[in-house]
Scaffold this active site. Sequence first.
Site, PDB file in Angstrom:
ATOM      1  CB  SER A 232      32.587  73.139  60.336  1.00 35.32           C
ATOM      2  OG  SER A 232      31.769  73.232  59.199  1.00 35.32           O
TER       3      SER A 232
ATOM      4  NE  ARG B  14      27.666  76.956  62.556  1.00 32.43           N
ATOM      5  CZ  ARG B  14      26.939  77.503  61.628  1.00 32.43           C
ATOM      6  NH1 ARG B  14      26.299  78.335  61.906  1.00 32.43           N
ATOM      7  NH2 ARG B  14      27.074  77.179  60.263  1.00 32.43           N
TER       8      ARG B  14
ATOM      9  CD  GLU C  32      30.594  73.834  64.350  1.00 27.86           C
ATOM     10  OE1 GLU C  32      30.483  74.875  63.329  1.00 27.86           O
ATOM     11  OE2 GLU C  32      29.927  72.839  64.097  1.00 27.86           O
TER      12      GLU C  32
HETATM   13  C1  LIG Z   1      28.664  66.033  57.913  1.00 25.45           C
HETATM   14  C2  LIG Z   1      27.987  67.377  58.914  1.00 25.45           C
HETATM   15  C3  LIG Z   1      27.580  68.530  58.528  1.00 25.45           C
HETATM   16  C4  LIG Z   1      27.145  69.403  59.453  1.00 25.45           C
HETATM   17  N1  LIG Z   1      26.831  70.410  58.859  1.00 25.45           N
HETATM   18  C5  LIG Z   1      26.472  71.466  59.606  1.00 25.45           C
HETATM   19  C6  LIG Z   1      25.931  72.851  59.470  1.00 25.45           C
HETATM   20  O1  LIG Z   1      25.637  73.083  58.056  1.00 25.45           O
HETATM   21  N2  LIG Z   1      25.480  73.552  60.288  1.00 25.45           N
HETATM   22  C7  LIG Z   1      25.474  73.333  61.413  1.00 25.45           C
HETATM   23  O2  LIG Z   1      25.284  74.358  62.266  1.00 25.45           O
HETATM   24  N3  LIG Z   1      25.923  72.258  61.907  1.00 25.45           N
HETATM   25  C8  LIG Z   1      26.466  71.366  61.142  1.00 25.45           C
HETATM   26  N4  LIG Z   1      27.045  70.223  61.682  1.00 25.45           N
HETATM   27  C9  LIG Z   1      26.921  69.988  63.181  1.00 25.45           C
HETATM   28  C10 LIG Z   1      25.804  69.234  63.664  1.00 25.45           C
HETATM   29  O3  LIG Z   1      24.783  68.842  62.551  1.00 25.45           O
HETATM   30  C11 LIG Z   1      24.955  70.166  64.595  1.00 25.45           C
HETATM   31  O4  LIG Z   1      25.757  70.808  65.539  1.00 25.45           O
HETATM   32  C12 LIG Z   1      23.778  69.206  65.163  1.00 25.45           C
HETATM   33  O5  LIG Z   1      22.754  70.262  65.739  1.00 25.45           O
HETATM   34  C13 LIG Z   1      24.244  68.302  66.142  1.00 25.45           C
HETATM   35  O6  LIG Z   1      22.846  67.490  66.637  1.00 25.45           O
HETATM   36  P1  LIG Z   1      23.255  66.181  67.466  1.00 25.45           P
HETATM   37  O7  LIG Z   1      21.809  65.634  67.497  1.00 25.45           O
HETATM   38  O8  LIG Z   1      23.983  65.155  66.480  1.00 25.45           O
HETATM   39  O9  LIG Z   1      23.933  66.707  68.529  1.00 25.45           O
HETATM   40  P2  LIG Z   1      24.972  65.860  69.538  1.00 25.45           P
HETATM   41  O10 LIG Z   1      26.469  65.834  68.527  1.00 25.45           O
HETATM   42  O11 LIG Z   1      24.608  64.517  69.911  1.00 25.45           O
HETATM   43  O12 LIG Z   1      25.209  66.634  70.437  1.00 25.45           O
HETATM   44  C14 LIG Z   1      26.116  67.970  70.665  1.00 25.45           C
HETATM   45  C15 LIG Z   1      26.166  68.574  71.936  1.00 25.45           C
HETATM   46  O13 LIG Z   1      24.962  69.113  71.956  1.00 25.45           O
HETATM   47  C16 LIG Z   1      24.381  68.938  73.125  1.00 25.45           C
HETATM   48  N5  LIG Z   1      23.059  68.368  73.215  1.00 25.45           N
HETATM   49  C17 LIG Z   1      22.367  67.734  72.326  1.00 25.45           C
HETATM   50  N6  LIG Z   1      21.227  67.234  72.560  1.00 25.45           N
HETATM   51  C18 LIG Z   1      20.979  68.093  73.503  1.00 25.45           C
HETATM   52  C19 LIG Z   1      19.457  68.248  74.237  1.00 25.45           C
HETATM   53  N7  LIG Z   1      18.400  67.891  74.119  1.00 25.45           N
HETATM   54  N8  LIG Z   1      19.741  69.153  75.300  1.00 25.45           N
HETATM   55  C20 LIG Z   1      20.740  69.811  75.647  1.00 25.45           C
HETATM   56  N9  LIG Z   1      22.070  69.534  75.180  1.00 25.45           N
HETATM   57  C21 LIG Z   1      21.987  68.962  74.048  1.00 25.45           C
HETATM   58  C22 LIG Z   1      25.224  68.238  74.210  1.00 25.45           C
HETATM   59  O14 LIG Z   1      25.851  69.025  74.940  1.00 25.45           O
HETATM   60  C23 LIG Z   1      26.076  67.522  72.938  1.00 25.45           C
HETATM   61  O15 LIG Z   1      27.359  67.337  73.466  1.00 25.45           O
HETATM   62  C24 LIG Z   1      27.238  69.067  60.784  1.00 25.45           C
HETATM   63  C25 LIG Z   1      27.723  67.837  61.198  1.00 25.45           C
HETATM   64  C26 LIG Z   1      28.209  66.937  60.225  1.00 25.45           C
HETATM   65  C27 LIG Z   1      28.565  65.485  60.770  1.00 25.45           C
END
Ligand SMILES: Cc1cc2nc3c(=O)[nH]c(=O)nc-3n(C[C@H](O)[C@H](O)[C@H](O)COP(=O)(O)OP(=O)(O)OC[C@H]3O[C@@H](n4cnc5c(N)ncnc54)[C@H](O)[C@@H]3O)c2cc1C
Length: 339
Positions: free
Chosen positions: A238, A164, A334
């Site tokens: 998480s 992570r 996280e």
């Molecule tokens: C129900 C649920 C289940 C999940 N299960 C998992 C799992 O099994 N495994 C896992 O690893 N994660 C899991 N996650 C977490 C999440 O899905 C991941 O972290 C995902 O990659 C976040 O993507 P996002 O586009 O929503 O990012 P966002 O929430 O929009 O952004 C998160 C952070 O990433 C950075 N960011 C986003 N996009 C960019 C970019 N293009 N360039 C630079 N920085 C950027 C920013 O700093 C931002 O603050 C889960 C979340 C939920 C709600």
Amino acid sequence: VHLQTDLSLKPFNTLSIDATATGLAQVADYSELLQALEWAQQRGLPVLPLGEGSNLVVAGDIDGLLLKQGSDKVELLDASDDTVLLKVDAGKDWHQLVQWTLAQGYFGLENLALIPGAVGAAPIQNIGAYGVEVESFISRVHGVDLATGKTLALAHADCQFGYRDSVFKGALRDKVIITSVEMQLSRHSHPRCHYPALNAWLEDHGITDASAQQVFEAVVAIRSSKLPDPAVEPNAGSFFKNPVIPSAQVQALLAQHPEMPVYPLSHTQAKVPAAWLIDRCGWKGQRDGDVGVHPQHALVLVNYGNCSGSELLAFARRITNSVSEGFGVALEIEPRIYG
Ligand SMILES: Cc1cc2nc3c(=O)[nH]c(=O)nc-3n(C[C@H](O)[C@H](O)[C@H](O)COP(=O)(O)OP(=O)(O)OC[C@H]3O[C@@H](n4cnc5c(N)ncnc54)[C@H](O)[C@@H]3O)c2cc1C
């Protein structure tokens, strides 16, 4: 460039927290991205990358420009008999990519089905699930330096991927926006079914020698039955990382709690499930006003109504304090905290 000011972020984060940002720009390409950077620079505002908001806590109003990328192109850069190299734009929805690759006969991402979010966010915390991490497929990450507007490309080794974790959460935090990700996938199916919950599901369904498609379907079924849907119970997945602790401490804890699950990482370190620690401290299903721990998932914090980011974080702090007091283990949050 599509730019909105002083808007509510409630629809832009899966915890459904209501706060405002000075601006939110949705950009379609590099030139729009540069326009957005200039807009922020003229106002002295920081630029904060935003994907689908599924790993984000909006702690308060944000003085800054949120930058969301719209382009979701997938390009085939190279193909051999054994592998393909894809370049995927940051705005592509992760799960859609997983589905699309399988339909093309490009294998590897099946264990990562149904993880919410955009492709651009996947390298940030090296998304992982069911025994697989995305870093195994990433060969290069393309981005733009937020200070200079210059493009850059990082090879896999430069991304410093960990559990992570990546350089984008470390030295390059807030310095780079990821614009596309190069991934190498296999043209042969080599399903990885060793993860206990996945293995058990396949066995229960009488599936031996599973295909990649069957692994995909199993992961979708397990996740859909287990994980709370943010559209119904707003959450960010998480909320705490599984702590990695020294083996000596693990032994000491096991002496007191022989039933504690432990995943050894090396001779000196092991991972302990944060969910087990939180559950043991009695937090599962606890609620205070509009914020609570999901009754079935000790790792998931839920916004049951209109809780603010600061209420949520104060509740999270009570959990980390009690785990620290009970087990001497420090839990780390996280999701990224903005505002
Ligand atoms: C129900 C649920 C289940 C999940 N299960 C998992 C799992 O099994 N495994 C896992 O690893 N994660 C899991 N996650 C977490 C999440 O899905 C991941 O972290 C995902 O990659 C976040 O993507 P996002 O586009 O929503 O990012 P966002 O929430 O929009 O952004 C998160 C952070 O990433 C950075 N960011 C986003 N996009 C960019 C970019 N293009 N360039 C630079 N920085 C950027 C920013 O700093 C931002 O603050 C889960 C979340 C939920 C709600």
